[in-house]
Scaffold this active site. Structure first.
Site, PDB file in Angstrom:
ATOM      1  N   GLY A   9       0.815  -1.216   0.000  1.00  0.00           N
ATOM      2  CA  GLY A   9       0.000   0.000   0.000  1.00  0.00           C
ATOM      3  C   GLY A   9       0.842   1.257   0.000  1.00  0.00           C
ATOM      4  O   GLY A   9       0.548   2.224   0.716  1.00  0.00           O
ATOM      5  N   ALA A  10       1.887   1.257  -0.836  1.00  0.00           N
ATOM      6  CA  ALA A  10       2.813   2.407  -0.853  1.00  0.00           C
ATOM      7  C   ALA A  10       2.363   3.510  -1.805  1.00  0.00           C
ATOM      8  O   ALA A  10       3.027   4.541  -1.906  1.00  0.00           O
ATOM      9  CB  ALA A  10       4.219   1.938  -1.229  1.00  0.00           C
ATOM     10  N   GLY A  13      -1.142   7.722   1.115  1.00  0.00           N
ATOM     11  CA  GLY A  13      -1.301   7.838   2.556  1.00  0.00           C
ATOM     12  C   GLY A  13      -0.126   7.365   3.398  1.00  0.00           C
ATOM     13  O   GLY A  13       1.029   7.789   3.197  1.00  0.00           O
ATOM     14  N   TYR A 153     -15.110  -3.773   9.408  1.00  0.00           N
ATOM     15  CA  TYR A 153     -13.772  -3.147   9.437  1.00  0.00           C
ATOM     16  C   TYR A 153     -13.123  -3.401  10.798  1.00  0.00           C
ATOM     17  O   TYR A 153     -11.954  -3.807  10.874  1.00  0.00           O
ATOM     18  CB  TYR A 153     -13.873  -1.639   9.147  1.00  0.00           C
ATOM     19  CG  TYR A 153     -12.516  -0.960   9.192  1.00  0.00           C
ATOM     20  CD1 TYR A 153     -11.533  -1.274   8.255  1.00  0.00           C
ATOM     21  CD2 TYR A 153     -12.199  -0.030  10.190  1.00  0.00           C
ATOM     22  CE1 TYR A 153     -10.269  -0.672   8.309  1.00  0.00           C
ATOM     23  CE2 TYR A 153     -10.947   0.571  10.239  1.00  0.00           C
ATOM     24  CZ  TYR A 153      -9.986   0.244   9.303  1.00  0.00           C
ATOM     25  OH  TYR A 153      -8.745   0.827   9.364  1.00  0.00           O
ATOM     26  N   PRO A 183      -3.189   3.352  14.500  1.00  0.00           N
ATOM     27  CA  PRO A 183      -3.561   4.771  14.566  1.00  0.00           C
ATOM     28  C   PRO A 183      -5.056   5.009  14.749  1.00  0.00           C
ATOM     29  O   PRO A 183      -5.890   4.175  14.389  1.00  0.00           O
ATOM     30  CB  PRO A 183      -3.143   5.320  13.189  1.00  0.00           C
ATOM     31  CG  PRO A 183      -2.617   4.176  12.402  1.00  0.00           C
ATOM     32  CD  PRO A 183      -2.986   2.912  13.114  1.00  0.00           C
ATOM     33  N   GLY A 184      -5.360   6.212  15.259  1.00  0.00           N
ATOM     34  CA  GLY A 184      -6.708   6.759  15.188  1.00  0.00           C
ATOM     35  C   GLY A 184      -6.892   7.432  13.837  1.00  0.00           C
ATOM     36  O   GLY A 184      -6.331   6.989  12.838  1.00  0.00           O
ATOM     37  N   VAL A 186      -6.518   9.387  10.597  1.00  0.00           N
ATOM     38  CA  VAL A 186      -5.394   9.917   9.817  1.00  0.00           C
ATOM     39  C   VAL A 186      -5.958  10.488   8.524  1.00  0.00           C
ATOM     40  O   VAL A 186      -6.774   9.826   7.858  1.00  0.00           O
ATOM     41  CB  VAL A 186      -4.373   8.809   9.450  1.00  0.00           C
ATOM     42  CG1 VAL A 186      -3.069   9.441   8.963  1.00  0.00           C
ATOM     43  CG2 VAL A 186      -4.129   7.856  10.601  1.00  0.00           C
ATOM     44  N   GLU A 189      -6.294   9.024   1.949  1.00  0.00           N
ATOM     45  CA  GLU A 189      -7.421   8.747   1.042  1.00  0.00           C
ATOM     46  C   GLU A 189      -8.415   7.757   1.656  1.00  0.00           C
ATOM     47  O   GLU A 189      -9.366   7.326   1.011  1.00  0.00           O
ATOM     48  CB  GLU A 189      -6.879   8.206  -0.292  1.00  0.00           C
ATOM     49  CG  GLU A 189      -6.086   9.247  -1.050  1.00  0.00           C
ATOM     50  CD  GLU A 189      -5.470   8.725  -2.336  1.00  0.00           C
ATOM     51  OE1 GLU A 189      -5.846   7.629  -2.801  1.00  0.00           O
ATOM     52  OE2 GLU A 189      -4.590   9.414  -2.875  1.00  0.00           O
TER      53      GLU A 189
HETATM   54  P1  NAP Z   1      -5.062   5.102   1.729  1.00  0.00           P
HETATM   55  O1  NAP Z   1      -4.473   6.453   1.528  1.00  0.00           O
HETATM   56  O2  NAP Z   1      -6.358   4.795   1.081  1.00  0.00           O
HETATM   57  O3  NAP Z   1      -3.968   3.991   1.322  1.00  0.00           O
HETATM   58  C1  NAP Z   1      -4.303   2.626   1.244  1.00  0.00           C
HETATM   59  C2  NAP Z   1      -3.218   1.876   0.512  1.00  0.00           C
HETATM   60  O4  NAP Z   1      -3.591   0.478   0.473  1.00  0.00           O
HETATM   61  C3  NAP Z   1      -3.077   2.343  -0.925  1.00  0.00           C
HETATM   62  O5  NAP Z   1      -1.705   2.419  -1.258  1.00  0.00           O
HETATM   63  C4  NAP Z   1      -3.740   1.240  -1.735  1.00  0.00           C
HETATM   64  O6  NAP Z   1      -3.093   1.097  -2.998  1.00  0.00           O
HETATM   65  C5  NAP Z   1      -3.455   0.009  -0.877  1.00  0.00           C
HETATM   66  N1  NAP Z   1      -4.431  -1.038  -1.158  1.00  0.00           N
HETATM   67  C6  NAP Z   1      -5.764  -1.025  -0.901  1.00  0.00           C
HETATM   68  N2  NAP Z   1      -6.339  -2.120  -1.414  1.00  0.00           N
HETATM   69  C7  NAP Z   1      -5.354  -2.844  -2.018  1.00  0.00           C
HETATM   70  C8  NAP Z   1      -5.324  -4.053  -2.758  1.00  0.00           C
HETATM   71  N3  NAP Z   1      -6.443  -4.783  -2.973  1.00  0.00           N
HETATM   72  N4  NAP Z   1      -4.138  -4.497  -3.238  1.00  0.00           N
HETATM   73  C9  NAP Z   1      -2.997  -3.791  -3.014  1.00  0.00           C
HETATM   74  N5  NAP Z   1      -2.965  -2.635  -2.341  1.00  0.00           N
HETATM   75  C10 NAP Z   1      -4.134  -2.162  -1.867  1.00  0.00           C
HETATM   76  O7  NAP Z   1      -5.307   4.831   3.300  1.00  0.00           O
HETATM   77  P2  NAP Z   1      -4.316   4.861   4.565  1.00  0.00           P
HETATM   78  O8  NAP Z   1      -5.020   5.607   5.622  1.00  0.00           O
HETATM   79  O9  NAP Z   1      -2.950   5.256   4.178  1.00  0.00           O
HETATM   80  O10 NAP Z   1      -4.369   3.325   4.976  1.00  0.00           O
HETATM   81  C11 NAP Z   1      -3.209   2.553   5.249  1.00  0.00           C
HETATM   82  C12 NAP Z   1      -3.517   1.614   6.408  1.00  0.00           C
HETATM   83  O11 NAP Z   1      -3.780   2.372   7.591  1.00  0.00           O
HETATM   84  C13 NAP Z   1      -4.736   0.716   6.207  1.00  0.00           C
HETATM   85  O12 NAP Z   1      -4.437  -0.597   6.643  1.00  0.00           O
HETATM   86  C14 NAP Z   1      -5.786   1.340   7.108  1.00  0.00           C
HETATM   87  O13 NAP Z   1      -6.741   0.403   7.557  1.00  0.00           O
HETATM   88  C15 NAP Z   1      -4.913   1.846   8.236  1.00  0.00           C
HETATM   89  N6  NAP Z   1      -5.505   2.895   9.058  1.00  0.00           N
HETATM   90  C16 NAP Z   1      -5.918   4.078   8.527  1.00  0.00           C
HETATM   91  C17 NAP Z   1      -6.491   5.028   9.343  1.00  0.00           C
HETATM   92  C18 NAP Z   1      -6.980   6.353   8.801  1.00  0.00           C
HETATM   93  O14 NAP Z   1      -7.741   7.044   9.499  1.00  0.00           O
HETATM   94  N7  NAP Z   1      -6.559   6.769   7.620  1.00  0.00           N
HETATM   95  C19 NAP Z   1      -6.633   4.777  10.711  1.00  0.00           C
HETATM   96  C20 NAP Z   1      -6.212   3.583  11.232  1.00  0.00           C
HETATM   97  C21 NAP Z   1      -5.638   2.648  10.402  1.00  0.00           C
HETATM   98  P3  NAP Z   1      -3.842   0.887  -4.420  1.00  0.00           P
HETATM   99  O15 NAP Z   1      -5.215   1.457  -4.290  1.00  0.00           O
HETATM  100  O16 NAP Z   1      -2.969   1.603  -5.389  1.00  0.00           O
HETATM  101  O17 NAP Z   1      -3.838  -0.587  -4.625  1.00  0.00           O
END
Ligand code: NAP
Length: 253
Positions: A9-10, A13, A153, A183-184, A186, A189
């Site tokens: 997921g690079a 975010g 989720y 994290p809480g 963030v 996207e």
């Molecule tokens: P984000 O900006 O939507 O990034 C998500 C990343 O995951 C993207 O790079 C996306 O890449 C990748 N991904 C999603 N589905 C995928 C798939 N089927 N195959 C390969 N890659 C996939 O969200 P983020 O907040 O950075 O999320 C990163 C992590 O943090 C997640 O595990 C999320 O649950 C966790 N988190 C987020 C928050 C928050 O509030 N943002 C809070 C707690 C935990 P592609 O779409 O290019 O494949």
């Protein structure tokens, strides 16, 4: 020799922010996600600015056959992965259990849980062979508590919490550290994905508050992965100051 870090997921975010901080520390990087053009842009930025080596693996982490064939395509010099960051994940929808959408549930389970398992199996086997390594799972406050309409989720992130502990036990005798950063809120996207492109609804999540930035979470990950060999950080819960838990958030009116 530089350490090799594989980040799932690079393309966006938190994963992207971790990639940049790792490059600042001169780690070589394997960047994975589905959106190839995003990964190419990031690779160009990192190689130009930090002079690190970057390898791109483009796959849908939900598809084990894609994960396996991508991983097997890695040149031998990229196989010795020192650190795996299990970050790829998503939330979809926010509905009560009786109104839930099966497709949303399957996407979340197949990505957050099964996808994490697919890549971990492959990378940890190499780490076991080399008798060293570190794995950091990006969990969530939703893996510590549940909240209304967060059902599936929260279940997937509780599974990440449980797997982090279970993997730590399994990999103990192989000298592999296993950690979680949870994290809480963030600002990434994440909400845009959750509400399937509805920008108004996504933006409303952050109205009147200061959420974490992806870089704040990346800082916590960097702390975890830069500890000396005899120190493992099991778990970090990192929250924006305005958020006490999943349900108590202070908003300016
Ligand atoms: P984000 O900006 O939507 O990034 C998500 C990343 O995951 C993207 O790079 C996306 O890449 C990748 N991904 C999603 N589905 C995928 C798939 N089927 N195959 C390969 N890659 C996939 O969200 P983020 O907040 O950075 O999320 C990163 C992590 O943090 C997640 O595990 C999320 O649950 C966790 N988190 C987020 C928050 C928050 O509030 N943002 C809070 C707690 C935990 P592609 O779409 O290019 O494949």
């Amino acid at each position: 020799m530089s350490k090799i870090v594989l980040i799932t997921g690079a393309s966006s975010g938190i994963g992207r922010a971790i990639a940049i901080k790792c490059a600042e520390q001169k780690y070589d990087l394997i960047l994975t996600a589905r959106r190839q053009e995003r990964l190419i842009e990031l690779k160009e930025y990192l190689t130009a600015n930090f002079h690190v080596s970057v390898y791109i693996l483009c796959f849908d982490i939900q598809q084990n056959d894609e994960v396996v064939s991508s991983f097997n395509s890695l040149p031998s010099q990229w196989r010795d992965i020192d650190i795996l960051i299990n970050n790829a994940g998503l939330a979809l929808g926010l509905e009560t259990i009786d109104n839930g959408t099966l497709w949303h549930w399957e996407q979340m389970i197949d990505t957050n849980l099964k996808g994490l398992l697919y890549i971990t199996k492959l990378v940890s086997a190499e780490m076991v062979r080399r008798h060293c390594g570190a794995i950091v799972n990006i969990g969530s406050i939703a893996g510590k508590e549940v909240y209304q309409n967060g059902n599936v989720y929260c279940a997937t992130k509780h599974a990440v919490d449980a797997l982090t502990k279970a993997m730590r036990i399994d990999l103990l005798r192989h000298n592999i550290k296993v950690s979680q950063v949870a994290p809480g809120m963030v600002n990434t996207e994440f909400s845009l994905v959750r509400f399937e492109g509805d920008t108004q609804r996504a933006d409303s999540i952050y109205n009147g508050l200061t959420p974490l930035m992806a870089e704040d979470v990346a800082d916590a990950v960097m702390f975890v992965i830069t500890r000396p060999p005899h120190v493992t950080i099991n778990d970090i819960v990192i929250m924006p100051t305005c958020q006490a838990n999943t349900t108590n958030v202070l908003r300016e009116v």
